[in-house]
Each structure stands twice: as structure tokens, then as C-alpha cells.
Scaffold this motif. Structure first.
Motif, PDB file in Angstrom:
ATOM      1  N   LYS A   2       5.267   3.077 -11.494  1.00 51.52           N
ATOM      2  CA  LYS A   2       4.121   2.713 -10.659  1.00 51.52           C
ATOM      3  C   LYS A   2       2.849   3.450 -11.056  1.00 51.52           C
ATOM      4  CE  LYS A   2       6.497   0.829  -6.658  1.00 51.52           C
ATOM      5  NZ  LYS A   2       6.589   0.766  -5.188  1.00 51.52           N
ATOM      6  N   PHE A  58       1.196   0.067 -11.120  1.00 53.56           N
ATOM      7  CA  PHE A  58       1.103  -0.007  -9.654  1.00 53.56           C
ATOM      8  C   PHE A  58       0.545  -1.357  -9.199  1.00 53.56           C
ATOM      9  CE2 PHE A  58      -0.835   0.729  -5.489  1.00 53.56           C
ATOM     10  CZ  PHE A  58       0.200   1.364  -4.824  1.00 53.56           C
ATOM     11  N   GLU A  59      -0.430  -1.885  -9.924  1.00 56.14           N
ATOM     12  CA  GLU A  59      -1.097  -3.115  -9.493  1.00 56.14           C
ATOM     13  C   GLU A  59      -0.482  -4.376 -10.072  1.00 56.14           C
ATOM     14  OE1 GLU A  59      -5.245  -2.618 -10.351  1.00 56.14           O
ATOM     15  OE2 GLU A  59      -5.605  -1.607  -8.438  1.00 56.14           O
ATOM     16  N   CYS A 108       5.483  -5.574  -6.441  1.00 62.52           N
ATOM     17  CA  CYS A 108       5.945  -4.189  -6.243  1.00 62.52           C
ATOM     18  C   CYS A 108       5.258  -3.526  -5.052  1.00 62.52           C
ATOM     19  CB  CYS A 108       5.690  -3.362  -7.501  1.00 62.52           C
ATOM     20  SG  CYS A 108       6.847  -3.727  -8.813  1.00 62.52           S
ATOM     21  N   HIS A 109       4.889  -4.297  -4.073  1.00 65.49           N
ATOM     22  CA  HIS A 109       4.259  -3.717  -2.882  1.00 65.49           C
ATOM     23  C   HIS A 109       4.904  -4.288  -1.630  1.00 65.49           C
ATOM     24  CE1 HIS A 109       2.142  -7.507  -2.162  1.00 65.49           C
ATOM     25  NE2 HIS A 109       1.703  -7.482  -3.394  1.00 65.49           N
ATOM     26  N   SER A 114       0.049  -8.179  -8.727  1.00 65.13           N
ATOM     27  CA  SER A 114       1.497  -8.054  -8.821  1.00 65.13           C
ATOM     28  C   SER A 114       2.183  -9.384  -8.509  1.00 65.13           C
ATOM     29  CB  SER A 114       1.996  -6.954  -7.880  1.00 65.13           C
ATOM     30  OG  SER A 114       3.380  -6.738  -8.035  1.00 65.13           O
TER      31      SER A 114
END
Length: 315
Positions: free
Chosen positions: A262, A266-267, A284-285, A301
């Protein structure tokens, strides 16, 4: 007509799922219209229409929506009705997959607490899909252009990790990861194992798992012809994987793999469940209720989750 589609579940209606889905649809309509015809939204047409109006986004006329509920929900205000709805969306996607009517599932973010509140026994999508679709071996994996990571253990307390890591489990994780790399058409793929302990055990001075469990796992991999190497110290391995020396890292526990992943993705990272009879990807959120009423959610993402699902159903 529902046939050979990518089913996209709405997730929790009060979260950012509807927003990132709508922004993703806008992206595909503008840049990859051929993907749009493959998509089926499984959710609530009223929620989608209301959120689209609020965001100022026009719903593509060719989009197919399978509406299962008709609820009133406000962004950022989760409710029992919303939790029940998100469960219905996931179950419908599973049913369609069992019937062979969808080739892939892209899951919008759900609330694990919400699942519990409405009596759904699963901890999350991964366990739910694996159980319902009859997957014996399955792996939580993460995809990014620069880094790919698979996890041997997932959502368990850190103190339970050593006893859950077995040679067979590591082997199964590596095997499914190798098959995933082949589907991505990675040439001569290389997979690296993280050690369990600092410095990969330092020859047994800081733990024995590398000399016992992981040594046995590598022997199993070698006998099966899998290009698996290690175990290596986690504090340096991810740097070399990022530099391209390895195509995928098998991490032993959740944060060992997810913290470096991440940091980089992360994005735009994608969560993918390996070992299912259908493709399953997700962003991934989470639901991000705190920003769900602000209209600022980043769809990157989710866009990549759809891209990856579309790519894999072509294989």
C-alpha cells in the motif's frame, strides 16, 4: 441480457462504493467503451440514480443494472437496511456465478461490522466467496504494476500466525500465485518467499520457521517445478521486488505484505482472490463512510479492479 458479464456489486450503499463505481463507469465510457458492455451492476437503481445526480454524472445508457432493492440511504450514514442490501448484492453475484451467467465479480466495499449486525457469518468477501463457490484452496493476493503480493495468512491475530503457517499452506499459496502470473503472461516468473522472523531467522538465532516450515515448503515447490526462492528478510525483499528482481512476493502475514504494497499502490492497487472458479477483484479500500458525503473518493483502485477483471476473463 445477463451473459458472460463482469458483475459489479454496489457494496454498502452508504459508503463510497456507488461513487467510485459511477466515476469508474465515466472513465470507461470516455476511454474504454468496449469494456462498458461487459459490465453488470448488481445493486439498487435508485441509489445509483440518486448518487449520479448528486455527483453530476450521467449514467451510460448502455449500462445494465440488476436492481435488487429500493431503499433510501444517505452517503456516510450506514443503516441496517443498507447492510441487508449489501449482503443481497453479494449473494446475487455468487448465485449468478454458480449459474455461469457472469465470468467475474468486482466487489464494492462492504462493512464487516455491518455483516455481523445482519447475521451474515462471514468475515468478508474472500471467505464468503470461497465457501459459497466451493474453493478448497484460495489466496488473498494484491496486484499492482510495480508490486504483486500474496498472503499465506490473512485476518488473524499476530500471535496466531506461526501456528497457521504450514509447508502445505505456503506451497498452495505459491502455486496459485504462479498460475496467476501465467495468466498475466509474465515471462519466466520468479516468486520470492518472505521469512517469518526478522532477518529471515538469522540461521535460527531469531526463530526456527525458516529452517523448518519454509525449507520444507521450498522443497515442495521445487518438486512441482515452481520458480520459488527464499526465504528472504522482509525488510529488504520488497525493495528488490519493486526493482523487478521478483514478480511476486509471498508474505507470511497480513501487514508484512500489505504495508509495503500500500505504500506503493495505495491508490491503484487491486485485491484479487486466487483459487475461485470465477475471477474476483476489488479495490484496496473500504467503505470510507467519513468521506462518502463529500464527493472526493478516488476511483483509481476500482478502475484498476475492473481493468484486471476484464483482462483475466479474456484468458
Amino acid at each position: 441480457m445477463i451473459e458472460n458479464k463482469i458483475g459489479i456489486t454496489l457494496g454498502c450503499p452508504a459508503g463510497i462504493g456507488p461513487e467510485v463505481i459511477l466515476k469508474s463507469l465515466q472513465h470507461f465510457q470516455e476511454k474504454f467503451p468496449e469494456v462498458l458492455s461487459s459490465l453488470l451492476i448488481i445493486g439498487d437503481a435508485r441509489v445509483i440514480e440518486q448518487r449520479a445526480k448528486w455527483l453530476g454524472i450521467k449514467i451510460p445508457p448502455e449500462l445494465e443494472i440488476l436492481s435488487l432493492t429500493e431503499i433510501d440511504v444517505k452517503p456516510g450514514e450506514p443503516s441496517v437496511d443498507g447492510f441487508k442490501a449489501m449482503g443481497l448484492f453479494v449473494q446475487k453475484a455468487i448465485d449468478l456465478a454458480k449459474e455461469g451467467k457472469i465470468k467475474a465479480i468486482v466487489t464494492g466495499p462492504i462493512s464487516k461490522e455491518g455483516l455481523e449486525k445482519v447475521g451474515i457469518k462471514y468475515k468478508g468477501h474472500t471467505e464468503w466467496l470461497a465457501q459459497e463457490l466451493g474453493a478448497k484452496d484460495f489466496v488473498m493476493s494484491f496486484y499492482g504494476e510495480r508490486l504483486k503480493v500474496s498472503l499465506v495468512t490473512t485476518h488473524i491475530p499476530l500471535k496466531e500466525v506461526p501456528e497457521k503457517i504450514t509447508a502445505d499452506k505456503v506451497f498452495a499459496t505459491a502455486k496459485l500465485s504462479f498460475e496467476f502470473l501465467l495468466k498475466l503472461k509474465v515471462l519466466n516468473p520468479k516468486i520470492a518467499l518472505c521469512g517469518v522472523n526478522p532477518h529471515a531467522g538469522e540461521g535460527g538465532l531469531i526463530g526456527e520457521e525458516e529452517k523448518t516450515v519454509l525449507k520444507e515448503a521450498i522443497t515442495l515447490c521445487q518438486k512441482a517445478g515452481l520458480p520459488v526462492y527464499g526465504p528472504y528478510p522482509a525488510d529488504s525483499l520488497f525493495f528488490w521486488a519493486y526493482q523487478g528482481r521478483y514478480d511476486l512476493v509471498v508474505a507470511m502475514y497480513h501487514d508484512q505484505g500489505l504495508a509495503p504494497f500500500k505504500l506503493i499502490h495505495f491508490e491503484d492497487g487491486v485485491n484479487i482472490t486466487l483459487g475461485l472458479p470465477v475471477i474476483r477483484t476489488s479495490p484496496c479500500h473500504g467503505t470510507a463512510y467519513d468521506i462518502a458525503n463529500k464527493g472526493v473518493a478516488n476511483p483509481s483502485s476500482f478502475i484498476q479492479a475492473i481493468h484486471l477483471a476484464y483482462k483475466l476473463i479474456q484468458v
